[in-house]
Design a protein around this motif. Structure first.
Motif, short mmCIF file in Angstrom:
data_model
loop_
_atom_site.label_atom_id
_atom_site.label_comp_id
_atom_site.label_asym_id
_atom_site.label_seq_id
_atom_site.Cartn_x
_atom_site.Cartn_y
_atom_site.Cartn_z
N ALA A 37 28.33 36.93 44.59
CA ALA A 37 28.78 36.62 45.88
C ALA A 37 27.52 35.62 46.25
O ALA A 37 26.37 36.29 46.54
CB ALA A 37 28.89 37.75 46.89
N TYR A 263 40.45 31.11 42.25
CA TYR A 263 40.30 32.53 42.88
C TYR A 263 38.97 33.13 42.65
O TYR A 263 38.20 33.56 43.63
CB TYR A 263 41.37 33.41 42.31
N VAL A 264 38.30 32.73 41.46
CA VAL A 264 37.07 33.24 41.05
C VAL A 264 36.06 32.37 42.12
O VAL A 264 35.11 33.10 42.58
CB VAL A 264 36.57 33.09 39.63
N LYS A 266 36.59 31.22 45.11
CA LYS A 266 36.56 31.84 46.34
C LYS A 266 35.89 33.15 46.47
O LYS A 266 35.26 33.42 47.54
CB LYS A 266 38.10 31.94 46.60
N ARG A 267 36.01 34.03 45.39
CA ARG A 267 35.21 35.33 45.57
C ARG A 267 33.96 35.07 45.42
O ARG A 267 33.34 36.04 46.02
CB ARG A 267 35.80 36.14 44.49
N TYR A 318 44.35 38.62 37.65
CA TYR A 318 44.53 38.67 39.06
C TYR A 318 44.87 40.00 39.41
O TYR A 318 44.69 40.72 40.45
CB TYR A 318 45.33 37.54 39.82
N TYR A 321 42.57 42.72 40.21
CA TYR A 321 41.98 42.75 41.51
C TYR A 321 42.83 43.38 42.32
O TYR A 321 42.61 43.99 43.43
CB TYR A 321 41.17 41.56 41.78
N GLU A 356 45.98 35.05 50.38
CA GLU A 356 45.19 34.07 49.43
C GLU A 356 45.95 32.90 48.77
O GLU A 356 45.26 31.97 48.50
CB GLU A 356 44.70 35.20 48.31
#
Length: 461
Positions: A37, A263-264, A266-267, A318, A321, A356
């Motif tokens: 992050a 998506y990665v 965004k995370r 996905y 998660y 999402e």
């Protein structure tokens, strides 16, 4: 950084071992133990980096067992083959941002990852004194990009399966006109899903995988996804007026790999409001997002053949998660999928999905009409896959949020669809001039696991 399987039955491994393993030995897909992050200061410091420097900063977070200078050299060498100095430039057309991912040697977004993966394989094989037989399946673009990534490389053979007669003519020629001795094209009498299932089956046959040192180039290989994460950051920095402004990415996808890279990102902290998953008539992923229906159907042939897929191989990442990083539940769901034909989700899980993702299934008539209208209004020619993403974005983004549409292939690769839409063929890049006249080589086989396994055994290093 260590890597684990979505199905939870392997010990953690490093990045280099993850690249070489491809599909996890328990049948799952590899993921990093944690996704970094990033803070605002770090992201702001990346805004003005070149594509190559940005790629180094992103990838080094996940590949800490490769010396920094070696990784820099691998990245620089991989993107030296691209025809545009920005590698993945963004162009704006009437308020729509087009992220051009087709400036690599085979004119498709797969080059961004597969030029790097080919060099990674060569680097790791030399380091370990080993050889590799790459086996992959393609619905059109992965095959040629993988072939161009490893053609002529020492200690590597590549076997690519594509569905016979179900890619565009140019896509097939880009594969079959590469005559290097280490390249083996197999046209399977079946669908892409048949090809993909055969490849997964061969990787799950551990004695066969180990005996012939199989390597994976499909997006089951984590390095493929990781390389694609970079261009989400690159595009964001060129579209957002101020850091922190949210954007939407519209991604034409059939296998869930390209959108999973988003998506990665965004995370990791990139300000992405939503990811739009755009599909053609092969709409299992749209049915999932819009109605929670992940049930297998029949493949329909379309003018966007790279999305003519029902079983999305990256979807499992996905789901890991979505299921709260519960490998036992993932293992149970995907073990039952072939016989049950579906995966079920709770309403709470679907609320998270809809927070999402947005999704739109775009049919063939709408695709052709979008190419025609966009050209009429802007002068820009979309390929049919990109047109699916543009149509979805124009319909689903109505609040002024910047929409970035991933242009996944050059329109010249799909000239027949373009002619239907605008009445003339798009101009051809130099790499495609005269391709129909080149000699080609390909073996046509039944989509039969044993027949293809025997072919590989005969030709393997």
């Amino acid at each position: 950084m260590n890597y684990i399987s979505t199905r939870g039955a392997i010990a953690p491994i490093g990045f280099k071992d993850a690249v070489m393993m491809g599909l996890a030995t328990d049948g799952g897909l590899l993921l990093p133990e944690t996704i970094p992050a990033l803070g605002r200061n770090t992201l702001e410091s990346w805004q003005s980096l070149s594509y190559q420097d940005l790629a180094f900063n992103v990838i080094s977070l996940f590949a800490d067992d490769i010396p920094a200078q070696d990784l820099k050299d691998l990245i620089d060498r991989s993107y030296a083959t691209f025809s545009h100095p920005e590698i993945t430039p963004v162009v704006e057309k009437d308020g729509v941002y087009i992220l051009e991912l087709f400036h690599g040697p085979t004119l498709a977004f797969k080059d961004v990852a597969l030029q790097l993966l080919g060099n990674l394989f060569e680097y790791l094989l030399k380091e370990r004194g080993e050889k590799m037989n790459i086996v992959g399946a393609t619905s059109g673009d992965t095959g040629s990009a993988a072939i161009y990534g490893v053609r002529g490389k020492d200690k590597i053979n590549i076997f690519i399966l594509h569905p016979h007669g179900k890619t565009s003519p140019v896509q097939a020629l880009q594969m079959t006109t590469v005559l290097d001795p280490n390249v083996h094209n197999i046209a399977a009498r079946g669908t892409f899903d048949d090809c993909q299932n055969i490849v997964k089956s061969l990787f799950s046959d551990l004695p066969f995988k180990e005996k012939y040192s199989l390597g994976a180039v499909n997006s089951i290989n984590w390095a493929r996804v990781l390389a694609q994460v970079v261009y989400y950051f690159y595009a964001y920095f060129r579209v957002a007026a101020l850091f922190g402004q949210e954007v939407v990415f519209s991604v034409p996808t059939g296998n869930f790999g390209d959108i999973f890279a988003g998506y990665v990102a965004k995370r990791m902290g990139l300000p992405i409001r939503r990811l739009i998953l755009a599909t053609n008539e092969n709409n299992i992923l749209s049915r999932f997002i819009n109605g929670g229906d992940y049930s297998l159907g029949d493949v329909v042939a379309t003018v966007s053949p790279s999305m003519d897929i029902q079983l999305a191989s990256n979807f499992e990442r996905y789901v890991y998660y979505l299921f709260g990083e519960n490998p036992a539940r993932v293992r149970e769901a995907f073990a039952a999928l072939p016989t049950k034909g579906r995966i079920d989700f709770t309403e709470a899980e679907m609320e998270k999905v809809r927070d999402e993702f947005l999704s739109r299934s775009v049919n063939e008539d709408e695709t052709i009409a979008t190419i025609a209208a966009f050209h009429r209004e802007t002068g820009y020619i979309l390929d049919p896959h990109t047109a699916v993403g543009v149509k979805a974005a124009l319909e689903l983004v109505q609040d002024g949020t910047p929409a970035v549409c991933l242009a996944t292939a050059h329109p010249a690769k799909f000239a027949e669809a373009v002619v239907r839409a605008v009445g003339f063929e798009p101009s051809r890049p130099t790499s495609l001039e005269g391709i129909e006249a080149l000699p080609s080589r390909c073996d046509v086989l039944d989509a039969d696991r044993d027949a293809i396994k025997a072919f590989i055994e005969k030709k393997a290093l």
